[in-house]
Design a protein around this motif. Structure first.
Motif, PDB file in Angstrom:
ATOM      1  N   GLY A 167       0.871  -1.162   0.000  1.00 55.67           N
ATOM      2  CA  GLY A 167       0.000   0.000   0.000  1.00 55.67           C
ATOM      3  C   GLY A 167       0.905   1.207   0.000  1.00 55.67           C
ATOM      4  N   SER A 168       1.005   1.890   1.147  1.00 57.72           N
ATOM      5  CA  SER A 168       2.060   2.905   1.273  1.00 57.72           C
ATOM      6  C   SER A 168       3.374   2.225   1.620  1.00 57.72           C
ATOM      7  CB  SER A 168       1.696   3.932   2.341  1.00 57.72           C
ATOM      8  OG  SER A 168       1.611   3.331   3.618  1.00 57.72           O
ATOM      9  N   VAL A 169       3.285   1.010   2.213  1.00 53.35           N
ATOM     10  CA  VAL A 169       4.457   0.182   2.501  1.00 53.35           C
ATOM     11  C   VAL A 169       4.079  -1.267   2.227  1.00 53.35           C
ATOM     12  CG1 VAL A 169       5.364   1.735   4.271  1.00 53.35           C
ATOM     13  CG2 VAL A 169       3.809  -0.111   4.930  1.00 53.35           C
ATOM     14  N   GLN A 170       5.075  -2.119   2.092  1.00 45.77           N
ATOM     15  CA  GLN A 170       4.815  -3.554   2.014  1.00 45.77           C
ATOM     16  C   GLN A 170       4.864  -4.103   3.430  1.00 45.77           C
ATOM     17  OE1 GLN A 170       7.802  -6.217   0.376  1.00 45.77           O
ATOM     18  NE2 GLN A 170       6.229  -7.460  -0.617  1.00 45.77           N
ATOM     19  N   ALA A 171       3.850  -4.888   3.804  1.00 49.69           N
ATOM     20  CA  ALA A 171       3.820  -5.393   5.178  1.00 49.69           C
ATOM     21  C   ALA A 171       2.932  -6.622   5.275  1.00 49.69           C
ATOM     22  CB  ALA A 171       3.311  -4.308   6.142  1.00 49.69           C
ATOM     23  N   SER A 172       3.211  -7.416   6.307  1.00 50.11           N
ATOM     24  CA  SER A 172       2.345  -8.529   6.682  1.00 50.11           C
ATOM     25  C   SER A 172       2.145  -8.449   8.192  1.00 50.11           C
ATOM     26  CB  SER A 172       2.983  -9.874   6.305  1.00 50.11           C
ATOM     27  OG  SER A 172       4.211 -10.056   6.986  1.00 50.11           O
ATOM     28  N   ALA A 173       1.177  -9.192   8.689  1.00 53.33           N
ATOM     29  CA  ALA A 173       0.933  -9.246  10.128  1.00 53.33           C
ATOM     30  C   ALA A 173       1.511 -10.543  10.674  1.00 53.33           C
ATOM     31  CB  ALA A 173      -0.570  -9.172  10.416  1.00 53.33           C
ATOM     32  N   MET A 174       2.249 -10.454  11.746  1.00 55.00           N
ATOM     33  CA  MET A 174       2.851 -11.654  12.310  1.00 55.00           C
ATOM     34  C   MET A 174       1.804 -12.500  13.019  1.00 55.00           C
ATOM     35  SD  MET A 174       6.209 -12.058  14.739  1.00 55.00           S
ATOM     36  CE  MET A 174       5.544 -11.200  16.145  1.00 55.00           C
ATOM     37  N   ALA A 175       1.845 -13.768  12.747  1.00 50.49           N
ATOM     38  CA  ALA A 175       0.938 -14.709  13.393  1.00 50.49           C
ATOM     39  C   ALA A 175       1.753 -15.861  13.936  1.00 50.49           C
ATOM     40  CB  ALA A 175      -0.112 -15.208  12.401  1.00 50.49           C
ATOM     41  N   GLY A 176       1.114 -16.675  14.739  1.00 47.94           N
ATOM     42  CA  GLY A 176       1.823 -17.845  15.226  1.00 47.94           C
ATOM     43  C   GLY A 176       1.445 -18.210  16.636  1.00 47.94           C
ATOM     44  N   SER A 177       1.387 -19.479  16.877  1.00 51.59           N
ATOM     45  CA  SER A 177       1.047 -19.979  18.205  1.00 51.59           C
ATOM     46  C   SER A 177       2.315 -20.328  18.975  1.00 51.59           C
ATOM     47  CB  SER A 177       0.140 -21.202  18.091  1.00 51.59           C
ATOM     48  OG  SER A 177       0.812 -22.253  17.444  1.00 51.59           O
ATOM     49  N   GLY A 178       2.122 -20.615  20.251  1.00 51.21           N
ATOM     50  CA  GLY A 178       3.241 -20.996  21.093  1.00 51.21           C
ATOM     51  C   GLY A 178       2.785 -22.015  22.117  1.00 51.21           C
ATOM     52  N   LEU A 179       3.669 -22.354  23.033  1.00 49.42           N
ATOM     53  CA  LEU A 179       3.374 -23.343  24.073  1.00 49.42           C
ATOM     54  C   LEU A 179       3.580 -22.716  25.439  1.00 49.42           C
ATOM     55  CD1 LEU A 179       5.217 -26.378  22.449  1.00 49.42           C
ATOM     56  CD2 LEU A 179       2.747 -25.965  22.499  1.00 49.42           C
ATOM     57  N   MET A 180       2.580 -22.877  26.308  1.00 50.74           N
ATOM     58  CA  MET A 180       2.673 -22.296  27.642  1.00 50.74           C
ATOM     59  C   MET A 180       2.297 -23.339  28.693  1.00 50.74           C
ATOM     60  SD  MET A 180      -0.519 -19.622  27.404  1.00 50.74           S
ATOM     61  CE  MET A 180      -2.211 -20.193  27.100  1.00 50.74           C
ATOM     62  N   VAL A 181       2.819 -23.139  29.892  1.00 54.49           N
ATOM     63  CA  VAL A 181       2.632 -24.085  30.988  1.00 54.49           C
ATOM     64  C   VAL A 181       1.812 -23.425  32.088  1.00 54.49           C
ATOM     65  CG1 VAL A 181       3.775 -25.510  32.730  1.00 54.49           C
ATOM     66  CG2 VAL A 181       4.852 -25.173  30.483  1.00 54.49           C
ATOM     67  N   PRO A 182       0.622 -23.935  32.386  1.00 53.95           N
ATOM     68  CA  PRO A 182      -0.171 -23.377  33.482  1.00 53.95           C
ATOM     69  C   PRO A 182       0.600 -23.400  34.797  1.00 53.95           C
ATOM     70  CG  PRO A 182      -1.544 -24.787  32.125  1.00 53.95           C
ATOM     71  CD  PRO A 182      -0.119 -24.984  31.650  1.00 53.95           C
ATOM     72  N   ALA A 183       0.391 -22.381  35.596  1.00 53.74           N
ATOM     73  CA  ALA A 183       1.118 -22.267  36.865  1.00 53.74           C
ATOM     74  C   ALA A 183       0.813 -23.438  37.806  1.00 53.74           C
ATOM     75  CB  ALA A 183       0.773 -20.940  37.536  1.00 53.74           C
ATOM     76  N   LYS A 184      -0.377 -24.023  37.688  1.00 53.31           N
ATOM     77  CA  LYS A 184      -0.761 -25.132  38.560  1.00 53.31           C
ATOM     78  C   LYS A 184      -0.645 -26.485  37.866  1.00 53.31           C
ATOM     79  CE  LYS A 184      -3.787 -22.390  41.545  1.00 53.31           C
ATOM     80  NZ  LYS A 184      -5.147 -22.245  42.115  1.00 53.31           N
ATOM     81  N   ALA A 185       0.138 -26.556  36.793  1.00 52.93           N
ATOM     82  CA  ALA A 185       0.381 -27.847  36.149  1.00 52.93           C
ATOM     83  C   ALA A 185       1.002 -28.812  37.160  1.00 52.93           C
ATOM     84  CB  ALA A 185       1.307 -27.661  34.955  1.00 52.93           C
ATOM     85  N   LYS A 186       0.685 -30.085  37.051  1.00 56.57           N
ATOM     86  CA  LYS A 186       1.129 -31.075  38.047  1.00 56.57           C
ATOM     87  C   LYS A 186       2.648 -31.160  38.142  1.00 56.57           C
ATOM     88  CE  LYS A 186      -1.163 -34.571  36.247  1.00 56.57           C
ATOM     89  NZ  LYS A 186      -1.946 -33.891  35.196  1.00 56.57           N
ATOM     90  N   ASP A 187       3.325 -31.136  36.996  1.00 53.95           N
ATOM     91  CA  ASP A 187       4.779 -31.277  36.980  1.00 53.95           C
ATOM     92  C   ASP A 187       5.348 -30.372  35.882  1.00 53.95           C
ATOM     93  OD1 ASP A 187       7.432 -32.013  36.841  1.00 53.95           O
ATOM     94  OD2 ASP A 187       7.050 -34.161  36.956  1.00 53.95           O
ATOM     95  N   PRO A 188       5.615 -29.110  36.183  1.00 58.34           N
ATOM     96  CA  PRO A 188       6.102 -28.169  35.167  1.00 58.34           C
ATOM     97  C   PRO A 188       7.376 -28.621  34.451  1.00 58.34           C
ATOM     98  CG  PRO A 188       5.374 -26.973  37.103  1.00 58.34           C
ATOM     99  CD  PRO A 188       5.358 -28.435  37.470  1.00 58.34           C
ATOM    100  N   LYS A 189       8.234 -29.350  35.161  1.00 56.57           N
ATOM    101  CA  LYS A 189       9.455 -29.836  34.512  1.00 56.57           C
ATOM    102  C   LYS A 189       9.118 -30.820  33.397  1.00 56.57           C
ATOM    103  CE  LYS A 189      12.620 -29.230  38.428  1.00 56.57           C
ATOM    104  NZ  LYS A 189      13.557 -29.914  39.373  1.00 56.57           N
ATOM    105  N   LEU A 190       8.119 -31.653  33.642  1.00 60.17           N
ATOM    106  CA  LEU A 190       7.688 -32.596  32.628  1.00 60.17           C
ATOM    107  C   LEU A 190       7.049 -31.858  31.451  1.00 60.17           C
ATOM    108  CD1 LEU A 190       7.814 -35.703  32.512  1.00 60.17           C
ATOM    109  CD2 LEU A 190       5.431 -35.738  33.269  1.00 60.17           C
ATOM    110  N   SER A 191       6.287 -30.820  31.753  1.00 53.49           N
ATOM    111  CA  SER A 191       5.681 -29.998  30.701  1.00 53.49           C
ATOM    112  C   SER A 191       6.761 -29.339  29.857  1.00 53.49           C
ATOM    113  CB  SER A 191       4.772 -28.931  31.314  1.00 53.49           C
ATOM    114  OG  SER A 191       3.731 -29.518  32.074  1.00 53.49           O
ATOM    115  N   TRP A 192       7.797 -28.833  30.494  1.00 53.71           N
ATOM    116  CA  TRP A 192       8.895 -28.215  29.753  1.00 53.71           C
ATOM    117  C   TRP A 192       9.578 -29.249  28.849  1.00 53.71           C
ATOM    118  CZ3 TRP A 192      10.936 -23.925  28.030  1.00 53.71           C
ATOM    119  CH2 TRP A 192      12.242 -23.952  27.525  1.00 53.71           C
ATOM    120  N   GLU A 193       9.769 -30.444  29.362  1.00 54.97           N
ATOM    121  CA  GLU A 193      10.416 -31.469  28.546  1.00 54.97           C
ATOM    122  C   GLU A 193       9.628 -31.735  27.265  1.00 54.97           C
ATOM    123  OE1 GLU A 193      11.550 -36.241  28.680  1.00 54.97           O
ATOM    124  OE2 GLU A 193      11.211 -35.162  30.577  1.00 54.97           O
ATOM    125  N   LEU A 194       8.300 -31.776  27.369  1.00 57.61           N
ATOM    126  CA  LEU A 194       7.507 -32.004  26.166  1.00 57.61           C
ATOM    127  C   LEU A 194       7.589 -30.811  25.217  1.00 57.61           C
ATOM    128  CD1 LEU A 194       5.691 -33.757  24.503  1.00 57.61           C
ATOM    129  CD2 LEU A 194       3.725 -32.957  25.837  1.00 57.61           C
TER     130      LEU A 194
END
Length: 418
Positions: free
Chosen positions: A294-321
């Motif tokens: 348009g006045s510039v060339q551009a796109s919008a950044m998209a993308g998902s990620g992975l997050m660990v709930p604070a009350k997850a049973k074993d956060p270390k195991l979640s991180w490993e996955l």
């Protein structure tokens, strides 16, 4: 190429709906939920991203740790609703795919998901953040804390076109309109706009417009660029009649389905729609082109990620996955399977990626992604403001409301929300 949910997201820069955070301290009383079996590992995932490459990793992880893997798949709005209820009850999953970068920040600042920096620092072999593209990392950080790990990285703003209908893809807005007019005939529309408000992002970014300056309580600025972008989109439907008016829905696949049915010559989207086009209409000679200017060339950044709930049973195991799902070899397998583009630098440098013409186009689009405002998700008001934007967008694009007045109303309401 299939996913990135839109969103996958599509994204960031407001390309995608940011999940609302739920502060546990002020949550309404919710009946206690039945606690999960400690041998069960529960994952919440986007339904469009259930790739075989991920299934193999998850199945093997369960075998390695003698766990029953409970891999639940949702559409994004349903995932939001379920996760919100879980945060209130305290009975949370062990790992969650986030819809966009701001999601993890908003949930993290509310105390519902963990900052992952200590895990990353202790796991040098994983390569975070050094092996991840900066834009995917910075978008997930606030005040030196990282609340999610990038899973996918895609640009919203790629031009999909049918080579049997279009010889040379347009590169500018004027060319886009001209081609859309030329290809609108019989029961075919030149293009198809999306009912999802996140798909406005490439257009307003191409007028050098930013969605938010949360600290300054300003939205869709500069106003003249925002007016030009949304008026252009509205005119495609109601003045030039080269796009059908979208139908209000939570399904963002409408333009892709019209394209696959050969009822639209081109549409603007992200890599997540490559797979559906190829699988649903293999007879279409699909063309993929870089974002418009348009006045510039551009796109919008998209993308998902992975997050660990604070009350997850074993956060270390979640991180490993997380480290297994976001490993380079798994990224490459998911790319081969579904065409998804990924956030790792080593993924981008792999010969299989570098030699692929479509991934080359995606790489060029990623190079012109617009910046996003990290202060908006941090404000805790992103979900509310995104709903206001959704309403305003649908008023302009579906209901043909006056653009200038509707934008002004949105700015006033969004500013008041902050």
């Amino acid at each position: 190429m299939h996913s990135f949910n839109r969103r996958s997201f599509l994204q960031l820069g407001l390309g995608v709906t940011v999940l609302g955070a739920v502060g546990t301290a002020c949550s309404p009383a919710t009946p206690a939920a039945k606690k999960q079996d400690p041998r069960t590992f529960t994952i919440y995932w986007n339904a469009g991203h259930g790739y075989q490459a991920y299934k193999e990793v998850i199945d093997q992880f369960g075998k390695d740790h003698d766990l029953q893997m409970n891999w639940q798949k949702f559409q994004w709005p349903d995932l939001t609703t379920k996760l919100t209820a879980d945060f209130r009850s305290g009975n949370v999953p062990d790992l969650v795919e986030e819809v966009s970068a701001g999601t993890g920040t908003q949930y993290g600042l509310a105390g519902n998901v963990l900052a992952l920096d200590e895990f990353a620092a202790a796991d040098k072999a994983f390569g975070f953040p050094d092996d991840f593209l900066d834009q995917a990392v910075v978008a997930r950080q606030y005040e030196d804390k990282t609340y999610s790990i990038p899973l996918h990285l895609t640009p919203n703003g790629l031009l999909f076109y049918n080579k049997a209908m279009i010889d040379k893809p347009p590169t500018t807005w004027d060319e886009f309109l001209a081609v859309a007019k030329e290809t609108t005939k019989d029961k075919v529309s030149g293009t198809a706009l999306n009912s999802d408000a996140s798909y406005a992002a490439p257009f307003y970014n191409q007028q050098d417009v930013i969605f938010s300056d949360a600290k300054g309580k300003q939205f869709m600025i500069p106003s003249d660029g925002a007016l030009k972008a949304l008026q252009y989109m509205q005119d495609l439907i109601f003045t030039h009649k080269v796009s059908p008016a979208p139908v209000a829905t939570t399904d963002y696949s409408g333009p892709q389905k019209l394209f696959s049915a050969k009822r639209a010559a081109m549409f603007v989207s992200g890599p997540w729609d490559i797979g559906p086009v190829r699988q649903g209409s293999p007879d279409i000679d699909l063309g993929l082109a870089v974002p418009l200017t348009g006045s510039v060339q551009a796109s919008a950044m998209a993308g998902s990620g992975l997050m660990v709930p604070a009350k997850a049973k074993d956060p270390k195991l979640s991180w490993e996955l997380i480290t297994k799902l976001a490993a380079v070899k798994v990224e490459l397998a998911a790319t081969k399977e579904a065409g998804m583009s990924m956030p790792r630098k080593s993924w981008a440098a792999d010969p299989a990626v570098a030699a692929d013409p479509n991934l080359g186009v995606i790489a060029k689009a990623l190079a012109v992604v617009a910046k996003q405002d990290p202060a908006l998700p941090a404000s805790g008001k992103a979900a509310q403001i995104n709903e206001l934007w959704k309403k305003a967008y649908q008023q302009m694009i579906i209901q043909h409301a006056p653009v200038e007045r509707t934008l002004a109303d949105f700015r006033q309401q969004a500013g008041a929300a902050l």
